[in-house]
Every structure is written in structure tokens, then in C-alpha cells.
Design a protein around this motif. Structure first.
Motif, PDB file in Angstrom:
ATOM      1  N   ARG A  55      24.824 -68.391  -6.430  1.00 28.25           N
ATOM      2  CA  ARG A  55      25.550 -67.161  -6.129  1.00 28.25           C
ATOM      3  C   ARG A  55      24.589 -66.000  -5.868  1.00 28.25           C
ATOM      4  O   ARG A  55      24.840 -65.147  -5.012  1.00 28.25           O
ATOM      5  CB  ARG A  55      26.488 -66.822  -7.282  1.00 28.25           C
ATOM      6  N   ASN A  56      23.480 -65.969  -6.596  1.00 28.71           N
ATOM      7  CA  ASN A  56      22.515 -64.888  -6.416  1.00 28.71           C
ATOM      8  C   ASN A  56      21.961 -64.876  -4.994  1.00 28.71           C
ATOM      9  O   ASN A  56      21.818 -63.806  -4.383  1.00 28.71           O
ATOM     10  CB  ASN A  56      21.382 -65.023  -7.439  1.00 28.71           C
ATOM     11  N   GLU A  57      21.671 -66.043  -4.466  1.00 25.29           N
ATOM     12  CA  GLU A  57      21.196 -66.112  -3.084  1.00 25.29           C
ATOM     13  C   GLU A  57      22.250 -65.581  -2.120  1.00 25.29           C
ATOM     14  O   GLU A  57      21.924 -64.886  -1.150  1.00 25.29           O
ATOM     15  CB  GLU A  57      20.832 -67.555  -2.712  1.00 25.29           C
ATOM     16  N   GLU A  58      23.505 -65.882  -2.366  1.00 26.52           N
ATOM     17  CA  GLU A  58      24.578 -65.388  -1.505  1.00 26.52           C
ATOM     18  C   GLU A  58      24.635 -63.865  -1.513  1.00 26.52           C
ATOM     19  O   GLU A  58      24.788 -63.232  -0.451  1.00 26.52           O
ATOM     20  CB  GLU A  58      25.922 -65.962  -1.957  1.00 26.52           C
ATOM     21  N   LEU A  59      24.506 -63.277  -2.688  1.00 28.86           N
ATOM     22  CA  LEU A  59      24.542 -61.819  -2.802  1.00 28.86           C
ATOM     23  C   LEU A  59      23.370 -61.176  -2.078  1.00 28.86           C
ATOM     24  O   LEU A  59      23.525 -60.168  -1.380  1.00 28.86           O
ATOM     25  CB  LEU A  59      24.540 -61.411  -4.278  1.00 28.86           C
ATOM     26  N   VAL A  60      22.191 -61.768  -2.257  1.00 35.62           N
ATOM     27  CA  VAL A  60      20.995 -61.241  -1.588  1.00 35.62           C
ATOM     28  C   VAL A  60      21.130 -61.359  -0.080  1.00 35.62           C
ATOM     29  O   VAL A  60      20.837 -60.419   0.669  1.00 35.62           O
ATOM     30  CB  VAL A  60      19.734 -61.977  -2.084  1.00 35.62           C
ATOM     31  N   GLY A  61      21.590 -62.511   0.368  1.00 36.31           N
ATOM     32  CA  GLY A  61      21.766 -62.718   1.800  1.00 36.31           C
ATOM     33  C   GLY A  61      22.739 -61.723   2.406  1.00 36.31           C
ATOM     34  O   GLY A  61      22.503 -61.185   3.504  1.00 36.31           O
ATOM     35  N   HIS A  62      23.834 -61.464   1.698  1.00 35.18           N
ATOM     36  CA  HIS A  62      24.827 -60.505   2.192  1.00 35.18           C
ATOM     37  C   HIS A  62      24.216 -59.107   2.292  1.00 35.18           C
ATOM     38  O   HIS A  62      24.413 -58.399   3.291  1.00 35.18           O
ATOM     39  CB  HIS A  62      26.039 -60.474   1.269  1.00 35.18           C
ATOM     40  N   ALA A  63      23.480 -58.697   1.265  1.00 29.22           N
ATOM     41  CA  ALA A  63      22.925 -57.345   1.227  1.00 29.22           C
ATOM     42  C   ALA A  63      21.846 -57.136   2.284  1.00 29.22           C
ATOM     43  O   ALA A  63      21.646 -56.015   2.767  1.00 29.22           O
ATOM     44  CB  ALA A  63      22.353 -57.063  -0.155  1.00 29.22           C
ATOM     45  N   LEU A  64      21.163 -58.209   2.648  1.00 27.79           N
ATOM     46  CA  LEU A  64      20.064 -58.090   3.615  1.00 27.79           C
ATOM     47  C   LEU A  64      20.498 -58.362   5.053  1.00 27.79           C
ATOM     48  O   LEU A  64      19.682 -58.300   5.970  1.00 27.79           O
ATOM     49  CB  LEU A  64      18.932 -59.055   3.232  1.00 27.79           C
TER      50      LEU A  64
END
Length: 300
Positions: A55-64
Motif C-alpha cells: 500500500r505504501n508504494e501505491e501512495l507514493v506512486g499516486h503522490a508522485l
């Protein structure tokens, strides 16, 4: 925000990077933190497939999203989630790493990783197979560079000696100086250190003494030693948070000091601390106030 080259990679990372493990599991809040980091000049963002089950990767990907070309994105692999979704097993095989990166790329919404890291390692690993996996991904263009996250000198040296790794992530701070013994070895291999635990669980901040007095110790400090040491550091520094970041970056072997943040305010506190001037004399004084512990296991 100054930048330093990660090993001899050609990748230039901001002197403080955002360790994304602490960002909240909320799309809006996590994006606000990452937006603030980018605005402050941070270009280095570190996550892992293990964090919150991906999930953390998903959040980072969305923000970037839409800013991929402006940042250095790092993630990790080696811990395979079990079917229950709450536990994992160590797997440094080529088959797992090759499969893991596909999932990470999808979650991050990108077609390449700037820095792919082995998330641990033991001497029982087939290191040749593991390194072959990273080299193959690099040749395919799926990763630009690779490194290892470990505090085991034996594992680190073997990995560096047999690969073109450019980085070693290690827990390192004014209260945990154990990696210093191995800086010459890492630098000699053409790699850089990326620090985690830079402010030592908050012990090296304005709230440090309160936290230390409630803790059971840290690294080789027992509870009493920790409180006394943090108290002494606080008395000798006008801004312990600033001194902690400056100390982590004082040795040129370190390319970037990661800070975590669960709120925008925490992130900005670290940015402000980074921008404060800390003299070499103050760093030397603080260094004398702490112990130099060494790793007791996995020694060369």
C-alpha cells in the motif's frame, strides 16, 4: 537543498530524503507530505514492497504522478508476503526479485526504478543468483542502479565485492555510530551510505529527553544511559534536531539522510533543522558526548 552523488552512479540525491514508511495510509495526507518535501527541494523518496503490504508504494506512486522525471525513486525487495497477508518470508532468489519488481512498478505507476535495493540479506543466500537478478533488471532498463539495505558487515561486504551496487542503507545516527567502522570499506567499494533512523526514534529532537525517559534503552544504551546521554546532548546543542541531521551528513560516505514524517509539520521540522548551520566544532563536541558502539555479530 544540496545534492550528493550516490556512489558512482550518476544519480544525485538530496542530502535529506523522505523515508516514506511513516506516511499515513491516506491519499490526501500522504500527498500533502510528499508535495511539501518536493517544494523543499527533496528529490529522493524511499519505500519498499513490504511496507503495509504494498500500500505504501501505491501512495507514493499516486503522490508522485506527473513528476516522475524530477525525483529519484527507491524501493526494495526480498521479503515475500505470505498468503495470510500479514507475515512474510525471506526470499532473495532471482525468481522472486524478478516477480517482485513487476508488482512494485505497477503499484508505483512507473516503468523503472532509480534505485532498487535488496531488503536485508543473510550469508546463506545464493549471492551470485541475487546479484544476477539485479544485473539483469538493470540491463533490461527496469532499474537504473541497485544497492542493499543491511546492518550486517559480512553481508554488505560480500554484496559489494561481487556486484556494482552503489548504496548501502543502514541505521545511523549520533546515538548509533556502529556503521562508522565500516565506512572506509563501503567508500572503498565505490558505494555510498543512505541513513535511516537519522533522528533515532525522535531521541535527537526537542522532545528527545521526554522520549528517552520513557524508553527502555536504545542500541547498547540502557535506559539510564540513554536518558543521561540525550540530556547531555540537549545541554550542548541549541538545536539537537539540526545537529543530528548535520552529524549524519558530516562524513562524505553518506549521500543522503532519510527522515520520516507522518504529518507535514514533522517533515517541515526536519527541513528547517537541515537548513540550520551547525559548526564542525559543535559536531565534534557532541561526538565526544556519545559512545562508539560496534556491531557484535556478523563481523568480518
Amino acid at each position: 537543498m544540496q545534492k550528493r552523488e550516490l556512489g558512482k552512479s550518476g544519480l544525485y540525491v538530496s542530502e535529506i530524503g523522505l523515508g516514506c514508511m511513516s506516511i499515513p495510509n491516506d491519499v490526501g495526507e500522504s500527498k500533502n507530505i510528499i508535495d511539501a518535501a518536493i517544494h523543499a527541494g527533496i528529490n529522493y523518496f524511499d519505500t519498499a514492497d513490504l511496507y503495509d503490504g504494498g500500500r505504501n508504494e501505491e501512495l507514493v506512486g499516486h503522490a508522485l504522478k506527473g513528476r516522475r522525471q524530477d525525483i529519484i525513486l527507491a524501493t526494495k525487495a526480498g521479503n515475500k508476503m505470505n498468503q495470510d497477508g500479514t507475515s512474510w518470508t525471506w526470499d532473495a532468489s532471482k525468481a522472486h526479485i524478478t516477480e517482485a519488481i513487476k508488482k512494485s512498478l505497477l503499484r508505483l505507476g512507473t516503468d523503472y526504478i532509480d534505485l532498487y535495493q535488496l531488503h536485508g540479506g543473510v550469508m546463506e543466500d545464493d549471492v551470485d543468483e541475487t546479484i544476477d537478478a539485479f544485473d539483469s533488471l538493470k540491463k533490461e532498463g527496469l532499474i537504473r542502479q541497485y544497492g542493499i539495505s543491511s546492518i550486517r558487515p559480512t553481508v554488505i561486504k560480500r554484496f559489494l565485492d561481487n556486484s556494482s551496487a552503489v548504496s548501502v542503507m543502514m541505521q545511523y545516527s549520533l546515538l548509533d555510530r556502529r556503521p562508522e567502522e565500516w565506512f572506509p570499506m563501503i567508500q572503498g567499494a565505490g558505494a555510498s551510505v543512505v541513513t535511516r533512523g537519522t533522528i533515532a526514534k525522535g531521541f535527537l529532537t526537542a522532545e528527545g529527553l521526554t522520549r528517552a525517559e520513557q524508553a527502555n534503552g536504545f542500541v547498547d544504551y540502557d535506559a539510564t544511559e540513554l536518558a543521561l546521554t540525550v540530556k547531555a546532548l540537549g545541554e550542548q546543542s541549541d538545536d539537537l534536531h539540526a545537529a543530528a541531521i548535520a552529524y549524519a551528513l558530516h562524513d562524505p560516505t553518506v549521500a543522503s539522510a532519510l527522515v520520516g514524517a507522518s504529518t507535514t509539520e514533522q517533515l517541515l521540522d526536519s527541513v528547517i533543522a537541515y537548513n540550520k548551520k551547525v559548526t564542525d566544532a559543535e559536531i565534534a563536541q557532541l561526538k565526544r558526548a556519545v559512545q562508539l558502539h560496534t556491531y557484535k555479530e556478523h563481523r568480518l
